[in-house]
Structures are given as structure tokens and as C-alpha cells.
Design a protein around this motif. Structure first.
Motif, PDB file in Angstrom:
ATOM      1  N   GLN A  50       0.647  -0.955   0.204  1.00 47.38           N
ATOM      2  CA  GLN A  50      -0.446   0.231   0.279  1.00 47.38           C
ATOM      3  C   GLN A  50       0.897   1.131   0.007  1.00 47.38           C
ATOM      4  O   GLN A  50       1.644   1.354   0.897  1.00 47.38           O
ATOM      5  CB  GLN A  50      -0.844   0.649   0.793  1.00 47.38           C
ATOM      6  CG  GLN A  50      -1.841  -0.845   1.079  1.00 47.38           C
ATOM      7  CD  GLN A  50      -2.417  -1.256   2.798  1.00 47.38           C
ATOM      8  OE1 GLN A  50      -2.478  -1.353   3.360  1.00 47.38           O
ATOM      9  NE2 GLN A  50      -4.013  -0.277   2.886  1.00 47.38           N
ATOM     10  N   VAL A  51       0.854   1.961  -0.602  1.00 47.09           N
ATOM     11  CA  VAL A  51       0.887   3.802  -1.348  1.00 47.09           C
ATOM     12  C   VAL A  51       0.750   4.508   0.084  1.00 47.09           C
ATOM     13  O   VAL A  51       1.408   5.123   0.798  1.00 47.09           O
ATOM     14  CB  VAL A  51       1.028   4.133  -2.060  1.00 47.09           C
ATOM     15  CG1 VAL A  51       2.274   3.423  -3.327  1.00 47.09           C
ATOM     16  CG2 VAL A  51      -0.068   4.163  -2.402  1.00 47.09           C
ATOM     17  N   ASP A  52      -1.035   4.347   0.792  1.00 46.27           N
ATOM     18  CA  ASP A  52      -1.254   5.196   1.394  1.00 46.27           C
ATOM     19  C   ASP A  52      -1.978   4.190   2.787  1.00 46.27           C
ATOM     20  O   ASP A  52      -2.446   3.382   1.396  1.00 46.27           O
ATOM     21  CB  ASP A  52      -1.438   6.637   0.933  1.00 46.27           C
ATOM     22  CG  ASP A  52      -1.379   7.345   1.763  1.00 46.27           C
ATOM     23  OD1 ASP A  52      -1.864   7.080   3.172  1.00 46.27           O
ATOM     24  OD2 ASP A  52      -1.901   8.640   1.211  1.00 46.27           O
ATOM     25  N   VAL A  53      -2.677   5.613   3.012  1.00 45.21           N
ATOM     26  CA  VAL A  53      -4.466   4.033   3.221  1.00 45.21           C
ATOM     27  C   VAL A  53      -5.150   5.219   3.476  1.00 45.21           C
ATOM     28  O   VAL A  53      -4.743   6.775   3.715  1.00 45.21           O
ATOM     29  CB  VAL A  53      -3.934   3.841   5.270  1.00 45.21           C
ATOM     30  CG1 VAL A  53      -2.941   2.101   5.041  1.00 45.21           C
ATOM     31  CG2 VAL A  53      -3.591   4.548   6.744  1.00 45.21           C
ATOM     32  N   GLU A  54      -6.676   5.176   3.464  1.00 45.38           N
ATOM     33  CA  GLU A  54      -7.861   6.182   3.868  1.00 45.38           C
ATOM     34  C   GLU A  54      -7.667   6.242   5.618  1.00 45.38           C
ATOM     35  O   GLU A  54      -8.400   6.230   6.216  1.00 45.38           O
ATOM     36  CB  GLU A  54      -9.212   5.959   3.446  1.00 45.38           C
ATOM     37  CG  GLU A  54      -9.813   7.018   3.865  1.00 45.38           C
ATOM     38  CD  GLU A  54      -9.799   7.764   3.040  1.00 45.38           C
ATOM     39  OE1 GLU A  54      -9.865   8.916   4.334  1.00 45.38           O
ATOM     40  OE2 GLU A  54      -9.718   8.468   1.700  1.00 45.38           O
TER      41      GLU A  54
END
Length: 354
Positions: A50-54
Motif C-alpha cells: 500500500q502506498v497510503d491508507v484512507e
């Protein structure tokens, strides 16, 4: 060189080495690395990179889990690159630290206006710092004693006091006109704006960006170019006089882009507004029925950016001890260029640390 999640890194671009896209990458189902085959190498290491999370969500328990898993995977890939790639310069950004501040600040800061005493999330921020410290320490064990190491933050963090509805304020001031009143919370794009009578509008974010509706520049411009500066200054003065929800004085900064930057490209705003030293962010949505919101208008968010950040530098060739004051983020680039044995361009802003 190896660059991991260093913005802007999407779409990925050729480098002499390898590159992995950062948080602006839409998803990892499309090309997000250079060379492209590096993505398969990552997939062999980490099943779900994952590059990011919500992070602006209510499910905090699951968010903690996602942040830790994402960070563990990031460092697993970084460790692999350090050990297997030929590099003289390695740089990575861990977005998780930013996200942990935004999502969990109110649980540890007793001074936060939304502080929740006794929360199960009270130690989440501290625990994440421990995780980062551990992971960085493991990376330091991989490098030799001749390696220069720098840790730098691109911004600091502090508690958010709320959000100020900039477009609703512009409407109150008679500067933004609606053909039909809004009856629910909407983005400006979805509001029925009467552009033929609108002088200015704004975008939300950690700071407000104010745009004037200038004739010849905008499709339905109403501000004559000869009145541009006087109109801009009038709006700036009105903004500077805005006070807090209880009438308290705000330390608000209003900037003209050309005065803040040596060069302005693209479509810069006409004014940039930092409400109350950034403690209040700008809400671009309308229809709240009030100007002051207790939190962000785009989802739960406990923190805002700050001007002061972290700066650590180690060079085995230099006798560096103690704490340095009055450093600037512009000093990072010339410091690294000099550390690599290259000449710092004469026109580069900032100064090498050593």
C-alpha cells in the motif's frame, strides 16, 4: 539512486536506479515503479503493498492495524532495496507518520478541543513513533560507518482547532453570489454560483486559496484588470480582520503568491490565507449554516500542519554535536548535494549545514 515514495513520484519517471511511487499513486494495479519490473519484485516481497491508507475515517481500530501493516511493508521493501541495489543516494518518505497525526492527535493531547480522556487510542501516536524508531534503527544497522544520514520532515504538526468556511464567508461579504441558496452541504463545484456577479471564490485545505473572477482571465470574469490590485487588497484586508468564533483575535497571514515565491507557474491563487497561524484550516464546502466548524469538512481530522519540523544530520567526516537553531527546509538540498561531493549551484536557495 533509490527513491521510495518521494513526492512527486507518480507517474514514475526514469532515474539512474529505482523509484517507487508515493501517496499520490492511485493504486498499485497500474505502473507505479521505475523500472516497471520492480513492481513484480515488490509483489514477491509483499503481497499487498500500500502506498497510503484512507485516514479520514471513523473506524479507528482498523486504521491502526492498516497503518502498522503498511509501515511494516514499506520498511521490508526499503530493507530489500538497501541490501540488493547498487546505490550512492537513498531517500524514502514514510507517509504513515503524517496519517497518524491527523487521525489520532485528539486522543493524546489533553489541550485538543475534542480530547477524549481514557480513550483506547491514547497511546497510538507514541506507539507508532516507537515503531518508526525501531525500523529506522534496523536500517542503520545495514549501512556502513561512512554513510551520511539525514532525517527531515517536510512539515510539522499541531492540533487543529477547527475549519473556517471560506466560501460562506465570501458569500456573506457579497463577494460570492449564488443563483439558488444551498440547502445542504455541497462543494463549490456543486453550488449554483452566479459567476456573472461573483468577485471571488476559494478552495479549502490547510490554507485557503482565493481566486478573483478577473475579466479576460476567467470565462465569466467581472473584476476589471484595472481594479485587480485594489480588489485583491480589499479582500486581503477583510480577511485579516476575521476573528475567531468567540471574537478572539486570530494571527492570520495573507500572502500574494508572487511575493512569496520567486516564480509562479500553472494557475496560482490570487491570495493564500493561513488562518490563525494554521490552527484553523479552510473549509471549501458550503451549506453548513455557520462559518466555524469543530473539525475538517472532508472527514475526521485532528491535526494541521506546522512550520517547524524535525531535522537530524549525521556525517562521519564532521564533528557535529548539539542542537542547531534557525535552520530552514531549503537547507536540505544544498546539504545533501555537498555531502555527495558535488558543487552547490550558486543560485540555489538555502545553505549547506556544514
Amino acid at each position: 539512486s533509490c527513491l521510495v515514495a518521494v513526492p512527486p513520484s507518480y507517474p514514475p519517471y526514469p532515474v539512474e536506479g529505482c523509484l517507487i511511487g508515493g501517496f499520490i499513486t492511485p493504486d498499485t494495479n497500474r505502473n507505479y515503479t521505475y523500472p516497471p519490473e520492480l513492481a513484480e519484485e515488490i509483489k514477491d516481497l509483499v503481497e499487498d503493498y500500500q502506498v497510503d491508507v484512507e485516514f479520514r475515517i471513523e473506524d479507528k481500530g482498523n486504521l491502526v492495524k492498516e497503518l502498522h501493516e503498511m509501515t511494516e511493508n514499506h520498511f521490508k521493501v526499503i530493507r530489500h532495496l538497501i541490501e540488493t541495489k547498487d546505490w550512492s543516494f537513498f531517500m524514502f518518505v514514510e507517509i504513515g507518520l503524517d496519517r497518524i497525526h491527523h487521525a489520532f492527535w485528539k486522543y493524546f493531547d489533553e489541550g485538543h478541543h475534542l480530547y477524549e480522556p481514557g480513550s483506547e487510542f491514547a497511546n497510538v501516536v507514541e506507539d507508532y513513533y516507537v515503531l518508526l524508531d525501531t525500523k529506522v534503527g534496523e536500517l542503520l544497522d545495514l549501512i556502513d560507518d561512512d554513510t551520511v544520514v539525514m532525517v527531515a520532515s517536510d512539515h510539522g504538526g499541531k492540533p487543529m482547532k477547527g475549519a473556517f468556511c471560506i466560501n460562506s464567508w465570501l458569500e456573506e461579504q457579497g463577494l460570492l453570489k449564488l443563483s439558488t441558496p444551498v440547502e445542504r452541504v455541497v462543494r463549490l463545484n456543486d453550488a449554483d454560483v452566479d459567476w456573472g456577479k461573483t468577485v471571488a471564490w476559494g478552495w479549502g485545505g490547510y490554507y485557503a486559496r482565493i481566486f478573483l473572477n478577473v475579466k479576460g482571465r476567467e470565462k465569466n470574469g467581472v473584476v476589471d484588470p484595472s481594479e485587480y490590485e485594489s480588489t485583491r487588497e480589499d479582500i486581503a484586508q477583510r480577511i485579516r480582520s476575521i476573528t475567531g468564533p468567540n471574537g478572539e483575535t486570530w494571527n492570520t497571514t495573507v500572502l500574494k503568491p508572487e511575493e512569496a515565491y520567486p516564480e509562479c507557474n500553472g494557475d496560482p491563487p490570487d491570495l493564500m490565507v493561513y488562518f490563525d497561524d494554521l490552527y484553523w484550516r479552510s473549509a471549501g464546502t458550503m451549506g453548513h449554516g455557520r462559518l466555524y466548524l469543530p473539525e475538517n469538512d472532508t472527514g475526521p481530522d485532528d491535526a494541521v500542519h506546522d512550520k517547524m519540523g524535525l531535522y537530524i544530520y549525521y556525517d562521519p567526516r564532521e564533528d557535529l554535536n548539539g542542537r542547531a537553531e534557525d535552520l530552514n527546509i531549503l537547507d536540505v538540498a544544498p546539504t545533501l548535494i555537498k555531502a555527495l561531493g558535488l558543487k552547490v549551484p550558486e543560485d540555489m536557495e538555502g545553505e549547506p549545514l556544514t
